[in-house]
Each structure stands twice: as structure tokens, then as C-alpha cells.
Design an enzyme around this catalytic site. Structure first.
Site, PDB file in Angstrom:
ATOM      1  N   LYS A 119       0.851  -1.196   0.000  1.00  0.00           N
ATOM      2  CA  LYS A 119       0.000   0.000   0.000  1.00  0.00           C
ATOM      3  C   LYS A 119       0.888   1.249   0.000  1.00  0.00           C
ATOM      4  O   LYS A 119       1.753   1.396   0.861  1.00  0.00           O
ATOM      5  CB  LYS A 119      -0.920   0.010   1.237  1.00  0.00           C
ATOM      6  CG  LYS A 119      -1.723   1.306   1.382  1.00  0.00           C
ATOM      7  CD  LYS A 119      -2.715   1.273   2.550  1.00  0.00           C
ATOM      8  CE  LYS A 119      -3.359   2.646   2.756  1.00  0.00           C
ATOM      9  NZ  LYS A 119      -4.282   2.684   3.906  1.00  0.00           N
ATOM     10  N   ASP A 152      -2.755  10.185   3.778  1.00  0.00           N
ATOM     11  CA  ASP A 152      -4.166   9.804   3.813  1.00  0.00           C
ATOM     12  C   ASP A 152      -4.960  10.820   4.632  1.00  0.00           C
ATOM     13  O   ASP A 152      -4.954  10.774   5.858  1.00  0.00           O
ATOM     14  CB  ASP A 152      -4.284   8.400   4.430  1.00  0.00           C
ATOM     15  CG  ASP A 152      -5.728   7.913   4.475  1.00  0.00           C
ATOM     16  OD1 ASP A 152      -6.599   8.568   3.875  1.00  0.00           O
ATOM     17  OD2 ASP A 152      -5.974   6.858   5.114  1.00  0.00           O
ATOM     18  N   LYS A 169     -10.621  12.594   7.936  1.00  0.00           N
ATOM     19  CA  LYS A 169     -10.140  12.115   9.240  1.00  0.00           C
ATOM     20  C   LYS A 169     -10.189  13.229  10.281  1.00  0.00           C
ATOM     21  O   LYS A 169     -10.084  14.405   9.940  1.00  0.00           O
ATOM     22  CB  LYS A 169      -8.684  11.665   9.121  1.00  0.00           C
ATOM     23  CG  LYS A 169      -8.498  10.322   8.487  1.00  0.00           C
ATOM     24  CD  LYS A 169      -7.044   9.867   8.601  1.00  0.00           C
ATOM     25  CE  LYS A 169      -6.856   8.537   7.914  1.00  0.00           C
ATOM     26  NZ  LYS A 169      -7.620   7.450   8.527  1.00  0.00           N
ATOM     27  N   ASP A 227       1.333   6.287   5.762  1.00  0.00           N
ATOM     28  CA  ASP A 227       0.397   5.349   5.140  1.00  0.00           C
ATOM     29  C   ASP A 227       0.984   4.655   3.912  1.00  0.00           C
ATOM     30  O   ASP A 227       0.262   4.029   3.141  1.00  0.00           O
ATOM     31  CB  ASP A 227      -0.912   6.078   4.795  1.00  0.00           C
ATOM     32  CG  ASP A 227      -2.122   5.166   4.874  1.00  0.00           C
ATOM     33  OD1 ASP A 227      -1.991   4.071   5.446  1.00  0.00           O
ATOM     34  OD2 ASP A 227      -3.183   5.544   4.343  1.00  0.00           O
ATOM     35  N   ASP A 230     -12.368   6.965   3.290  1.00  0.00           N
ATOM     36  CA  ASP A 230     -11.189   6.721   4.122  1.00  0.00           C
ATOM     37  C   ASP A 230     -10.771   5.237   4.084  1.00  0.00           C
ATOM     38  O   ASP A 230      -9.694   4.882   4.540  1.00  0.00           O
ATOM     39  CB  ASP A 230     -11.476   7.168   5.565  1.00  0.00           C
ATOM     40  CG  ASP A 230     -10.204   7.392   6.361  1.00  0.00           C
ATOM     41  OD1 ASP A 230      -9.117   7.380   5.752  1.00  0.00           O
ATOM     42  OD2 ASP A 230     -10.310   7.579   7.583  1.00  0.00           O
ATOM     43  N   GLU A 270      -9.601   3.696   1.709  1.00  0.00           N
ATOM     44  CA  GLU A 270      -8.997   3.818   0.376  1.00  0.00           C
ATOM     45  C   GLU A 270      -7.930   2.752   0.123  1.00  0.00           C
ATOM     46  O   GLU A 270      -7.691   2.379  -1.008  1.00  0.00           O
ATOM     47  CB  GLU A 270      -8.414   5.220   0.189  1.00  0.00           C
ATOM     48  CG  GLU A 270      -6.972   5.431   0.694  1.00  0.00           C
ATOM     49  CD  GLU A 270      -6.807   5.251   2.207  1.00  0.00           C
ATOM     50  OE1 GLU A 270      -7.827   5.328   2.943  1.00  0.00           O
ATOM     51  OE2 GLU A 270      -5.673   5.009   2.660  1.00  0.00           O
ATOM     52  N   ARG A 280      -7.842  -0.449   0.788  1.00  0.00           N
ATOM     53  CA  ARG A 280      -8.362  -1.686   0.198  1.00  0.00           C
ATOM     54  C   ARG A 280      -8.725  -1.488  -1.268  1.00  0.00           C
ATOM     55  O   ARG A 280      -8.694  -2.424  -2.050  1.00  0.00           O
ATOM     56  CB  ARG A 280      -9.534  -2.220   1.050  1.00  0.00           C
ATOM     57  CG  ARG A 280     -10.718  -1.331   1.161  1.00  0.00           C
ATOM     58  CD  ARG A 280     -11.631  -1.710   2.342  1.00  0.00           C
ATOM     59  NE  ARG A 280     -11.121  -1.209   3.623  1.00  0.00           N
ATOM     60  CZ  ARG A 280     -11.740  -1.349   4.785  1.00  0.00           C
ATOM     61  NH1 ARG A 280     -12.883  -2.006   4.869  1.00  0.00           N
ATOM     62  NH2 ARG A 280     -11.208  -0.863   5.891  1.00  0.00           N
TER      63      ARG A 280
HETATM   64  N1  BES Z   1      -4.545   4.424   6.705  1.00  0.00           N
HETATM   65  C1  BES Z   1      -5.700   4.112   7.451  1.00  0.00           C
HETATM   66  C2  BES Z   1      -5.454   3.066   8.535  1.00  0.00           C
HETATM   67  C3  BES Z   1      -4.519   3.443   9.642  1.00  0.00           C
HETATM   68  C4  BES Z   1      -5.020   3.858  10.870  1.00  0.00           C
HETATM   69  C5  BES Z   1      -3.154   3.310   9.519  1.00  0.00           C
HETATM   70  C6  BES Z   1      -4.173   4.163  11.903  1.00  0.00           C
HETATM   71  C7  BES Z   1      -2.298   3.630  10.555  1.00  0.00           C
HETATM   72  C8  BES Z   1      -2.815   4.050  11.758  1.00  0.00           C
HETATM   73  C9  BES Z   1      -6.816   3.597   6.530  1.00  0.00           C
HETATM   74  O1  BES Z   1      -6.796   4.081   5.252  1.00  0.00           O
HETATM   75  C10 BES Z   1      -8.106   4.009   7.138  1.00  0.00           C
HETATM   76  O2  BES Z   1      -8.352   5.184   7.163  1.00  0.00           O
HETATM   77  N2  BES Z   1      -8.910   3.063   7.607  1.00  0.00           N
HETATM   78  C11 BES Z   1     -10.163   3.361   8.192  1.00  0.00           C
HETATM   79  C12 BES Z   1     -11.184   2.419   7.630  1.00  0.00           C
HETATM   80  C13 BES Z   1     -12.595   2.702   8.082  1.00  0.00           C
HETATM   81  C14 BES Z   1     -13.084   3.988   7.413  1.00  0.00           C
HETATM   82  C15 BES Z   1     -13.489   1.567   7.702  1.00  0.00           C
HETATM   83  C16 BES Z   1     -10.024   3.150   9.713  1.00  0.00           C
HETATM   84  O3  BES Z   1      -9.403   2.176  10.105  1.00  0.00           O
HETATM   85  O4  BES Z   1     -10.484   4.010  10.463  1.00  0.00           O
HETATM   86 ZN    ZN Z   2      -4.984   4.749   4.519  1.00  0.00          ZN
HETATM   87 MG    MG Z   3      -7.926   5.866   5.050  1.00  0.00          MG
END
Ligand code: BES
Ligand code: ZN
Ligand code: MG
Length: 458
Positions: free
Chosen positions: A225, A230, A237, A248, A307, A309, A311
Site C-alpha cells: 500500500k 491519507d 479524518k 500510510d 477513508d 482507500e 483496500r
Molecule cells: N490508513 C488508514 C489506517 C490506519 C489507521 C493506519 C491508523 C495507521 C494508523 C486507513 O486508510 C483508514 O483510514 N482506515 C479506516 C477504515 C474505516 C473507514 C473503515 C479506519 O481504520 O479508520
Molecule cells: Zn490509509
Molecule cells: Mg484511510
């Protein structure tokens, strides 16, 4: 001279030293004591109780290197530790080099900018050369990984990272291919493009290939990834911790480090690495919750949260790899979910795999390198949670539970039946507390794990 001691070794040999030394140095783990004579300086370094594990030897060396590098003069150095076995010796040299990483932008100290030589009496010169080569390749990989992850967002825009990769491809004889937005549209990389369409920067769906000259070599497919920053997109966020989202791209930098190691070591394997590079930005072109997009493999996805993104871009990375290349293993690494962070913190990455042997191999390699993984299930009980009314899938579940599993189940739809796939969610371990910085910074997680796995996979 660096002289290593376990507490037991110190008890046996300390009569050779000035009596006063014994009241200061005992051989405890990470203890350092400096003895200066007219013409020699001896660094006594404690390894703690005997029976220390290999990765702990590396940790002691990294810490020593991080804390002492400013005091050391450039010189070839004798390393004395007759009781260490070869592997432990190797780990010590690796740690010395890894600990030289300078953060953030200062120039390196002269001691560490020369190729310093390590001598020892109980390892043959040939083995020593081999150890130095390994340690150098590994530290080059790990330091590149850490440095790119640590860079602030404005210093790693897509063109800057791409220029680096192109340059690396030249120096390391890698094949470099990158698809811009127009080419991605032609190819139908719709899931990747949905994230990139809101970016001010062009798409760079990047493929790096390392090819061995060895016959009958296995091929490993890696997807990392690579979200350079992000913001969450329109599903923005919370700003409190948003600055961490420069990390990220932790999956991509782990893959980068492994590629550097494999190519510098000329390992007898082939590697196809895909890094879908983009940021996840907000703009008038950004994708929106409710969008329905078509991924590379033809499946449609209803975007319910921009968010989620990671996946999306991994989906196209995985299916592009499987549809265009034959690989024996398929491994993706991603800082994918906050859910995995809440589950494991910084103790281990979350592992998902459809193959028992690959799962066991990854867990074992994680234990050995101290880049640990814990296996989680991929049961079909979660299948319905991402069924959509308007598309084949939706990109999040409506239930606020187990999102790291949901994300893995989502990715499973894009591996095109590959029989040996593993997904590593490294969100909690790629960026955290480290010995070289006050705040959270890149840990290098994934580099030694992948390096060890690739090196031993024939
Ligand atoms: N990059 C984040 C995940 C992340 C969170 C990495 C904390 C490092 C530290 C990912 O893209 C994300 O935002 N995931 C969301 C998914 C949700 C919207 C279903 C999350 O985990 O909040
Ligand atoms: Zn992310
Ligand atoms: Mg995200």
C-alpha cells in the site's frame, strides 16, 4: 575495540581488567563502559544473561550504535566476542549498521560514513565478508524504508518518490514500469483510480521487477500500500492524529527495503512488486461516498467511506499482479486499518492467509526476526457484511466491529483464486516508538521479515 560480554562471560574474564572496572560494569543488557588506554579505546558492551536470542543481539547493537555513534572515531574496529556464534555475530554487525540511521536531515558522522571494517579473531575472513555484505544490504534496505516513511508529506510527493524508484531501478538492475492516469484508464484500474482521481498529482501505478539469473527460481509477488498521505478524502479524518498519515506508505516501504536486500544480495528468486502510488486527498474531483466504481477484475464496488482507500488500491494491485504474472507466493502489506491498531497496538501485525504453510512460515519468520505476526481468520461468516444492493461489494461494513477482518475479506475478492496469498495489516507496527527519535517514527517493520522469508524461500 568493541568487546561484548554476557553477565556470565564477564564474571569469567573480568580479572583481566582493572579491578575498578568491575564496580562499574557488570555485563547487563545494553550496558556500555568505555576504557581508555594510551593507544586503545575499549567499549565493553553488555548482552545480559547468556541465552540471549539472535534478534536481541541485533537490538543491543542497534541501541549501542544509536547512542554512541557521536563519540566514535572513524577507524577499523576489532570486535571481540569469542563466545558468540556466527549468526549472533552477524546480527550484531547488522544492528551496528542499522543504528547508524540519521534522523531527520543531518549529515552523517565521519565514523559511519566510511566503510568501517570489523575484525574478529574467531570468524574466517570469507565468512566475515559474507556477513558484512548481508549486513550492508539489510541496513541499506531498512534505512531506505525508514527514511521514506519518515519524510514529511511535502517532501515525498508522487513525482519525488517515483524519481527515487526510477533511480533505484537503474542502480539495482530492476525493471521499472509506471502507469500514469491515462494508461490506468485504458487498463481499467478503476479501484486505484477512484482514489487517485481527487489527487493533484498524476497516477503512478508502479511495478518493480527483480529477476535472478538462477534457473528454476521461484517467483514472489508483493503488493505494498503506497498512500503517501491519507487525509481520509471526503470522509475526512479527525485532525488530531492526522500528521501520522504520512506513514500510510508503510507497506510500500517494507517492500522497497526487501527489494533492495534481494537485489544487493543477488538472491536466487524473482520478485514482482506492485506499488500503487497516490495520496488520498480532498478536491472537487475526489471520489464520493455512494460512488460505484469498476475494479480491474470487473467487480463493482460501492464506496461508502473514502477513508477505506487502502483496500481500493490494493484490490487493483492484487488482481493486476495475479492476472499478468505467475507467482508462487502473493503477499500484500498495508497500513490498512485502525482496527488492527486497536487490536494489537504495536506488538504485532495482523496476518491473514488462505494457505496453512505460508501462514506458518510467516509466523515463524516473524518470531525469528522479532517482526511478529498473529494469524486471524478469514471465515465466510463475514461475507455478507460487505454485500451491496447496487454493486458486487461495498468498501466497508455497516457494523462497527472487526474492520481489519472485513478489509481482508474484501481483498480476498481480488486475488483471483491465487492459492498462496497472505495479507499483512501492519498499521500498528510500521510507525511507533523507536530508539532514534523522540516522537513516533518508522520502525522498519516488514523489511527483515520479508528479507528472511525471501532469502530462505527456494
Ligand atoms: N490508513 C488508514 C489506517 C490506519 C489507521 C493506519 C491508523 C495507521 C494508523 C486507513 O486508510 C483508514 O483510514 N482506515 C479506516 C477504515 C474505516 C473507514 C473503515 C479506519 O481504520 O479508520
Ligand atoms: Zn490509509
Ligand atoms: Mg484511510
Amino acid at each position: 575495540m568493541f568487546q561484548l560480554f554476557t553477565e556470565e562471560e564477564w564474571k569469567k574474564t573480568n580479572q583481566n581488567f582493572n579491578k575498578n572496572v568491575s564496580s562499574f560494569f557488570t555485563g547487563k543488557k545494553n550496558e556500555v563502559f568505555v576504557i581508555t588506554n594510551e593507544d586503545t579505546i575499549t567499549y565493553c558492551i553488555g548482552l545480559g544473561k547468556s541465552g540471549i536470542q539472535d534478534f536481541e543481539v541485533q537490538q543491543v547493537a542497534t541501541k549501542f550504535s544509536q547512542t554512541q555513534k557521536k563519540n566514535l572515531l572513524p577507524a577499523s574496529t576489532l570486535l571481540e566476542a569469542d563466545f558468540l556464534n556466527e549468526k549472533q555475530f552477524e546480527e550484531f554487525v547488522k544492528g551496528l549498521l542499522i543504528g547508524t540511521y540519521h534522523y531527520p536531515f543531518d549529515k552523517s558522522h565521519p565514523f559511519w560514513s566510511v566503510d568501517f571494517e570489523i575484525h574478529t579473531e574467531n570468524v574466517t575472513q570469507q565468512k566475515l565478508d559474507n556477513i558484512s555484505q548481508k549486513a550492508e544490504a539489510l541496513s541499506n534496505g531498512q534505512i531506505a524504508c525508514q527514511d521514506w516513511l519518515n519524510k514529511p508529506a511535502n517532501l515525498k510527493k508522487p513525482e519525488i518518490f517515483s524519481a527515487y524508484l526510477q533511480d533505484l531501478a537503474k542502480t539495482h538492475q530492476l525493471n521499472y514500469t509506471s502507469f500514469d492516469r491515462k494508461k490506468c484508464e485504458e487498463l481499467g484500474l478503476g479501484a486505484y483510480l477512484s482514489v487517485n482521481q481527487g489527487s493533484a498529482y498524476d497516477a503512478a501505478f508502479t511495478i518493480l521487477e527483480y529477476k535472478t539469473t538462477a534457473n528454476n527460481a521461484k517467483t514472489i509477488g508483493l503488493v505494498g500500500k503506497c498512500v503517501l498521505f491519507d487525509t481520509g478524502g471526503v470522509s475526512l479524518k479527525n485532525p488530531d492524529n492526522m500528521h501520522y498519515m504520512k506513514s500510510d506508505m508503510g507497506g510500500a516501504t517494507a517492500v522497497l527495503g526487501a527489494l533492495i536486500y534481494a537485489s544487493e544480495m543477488k538472491l536466487p528468486v524473482n520478485i514482482i512488486a506492485i506499488l500503487p502510488i497516490t495520496d488520498n486527498a480532498i478536491s472537487e474531483n475526489a471520489f464520493l461516498p455512494s460512488d460505484v466504481i469498476t475494479a480491474y477484475n470487473g467487480k463493482t464496488i460501492e464506496v461508502l467511506n473514502t477513508d477505506a482507500e487502502g483496500r481500493m488500491i490494493l484490490a487493483d494491485g492484487l488482481s493486476y499482479l495475479v492476472k499478468n504474472y505467475q507467482t508462487d507466493l502473493l503477499i500484500d502489506l498495508a497500513t490498512l486499518t485502525g482496527s488492527s491498531v486497536r487490536m494489537f497496538g504495536d506488538t504485532c501485525g495482523a496476518l491473514f492467509s488462505n494457505d496453512e504453510d505460508l501462514k506458518n512460515l510467516l509466523v515463524k519468520t516473524g518470531d525469528k526476526t522479532n517482526q511478529r505476526l498473529w494469524n486471524l481468520p478469514l471465515w465466510d461468516v463475514w461475507k455478507d457484511d460487505i454485500q451491496s444492493d447496487v454493486a458486487d461489494l461495498k468498501n466497508i461494513s455497516m457494523k462497527p466491529i472487526g474492520d481489519c477482518i472485513i478489509a481482508a475479506k474484501f481483498l480476498e475478492h481480488f486475488i483471483e483464486g491465487h492459492p498462496k496469498w497472505a495479507h499483512l495489516d501492519i498499521a500498528g507496527v510500521a510507525f511507533g516508538s523507536v530508539g532514534y527519535a523522540k516522537e513516533k517514527a518508522a520502525t522498519g517493520f516488514g523489511v527483515q521479515l520479508l528479507a528472511d522469508l525471501i532469502e530462505n524461500y527456494h
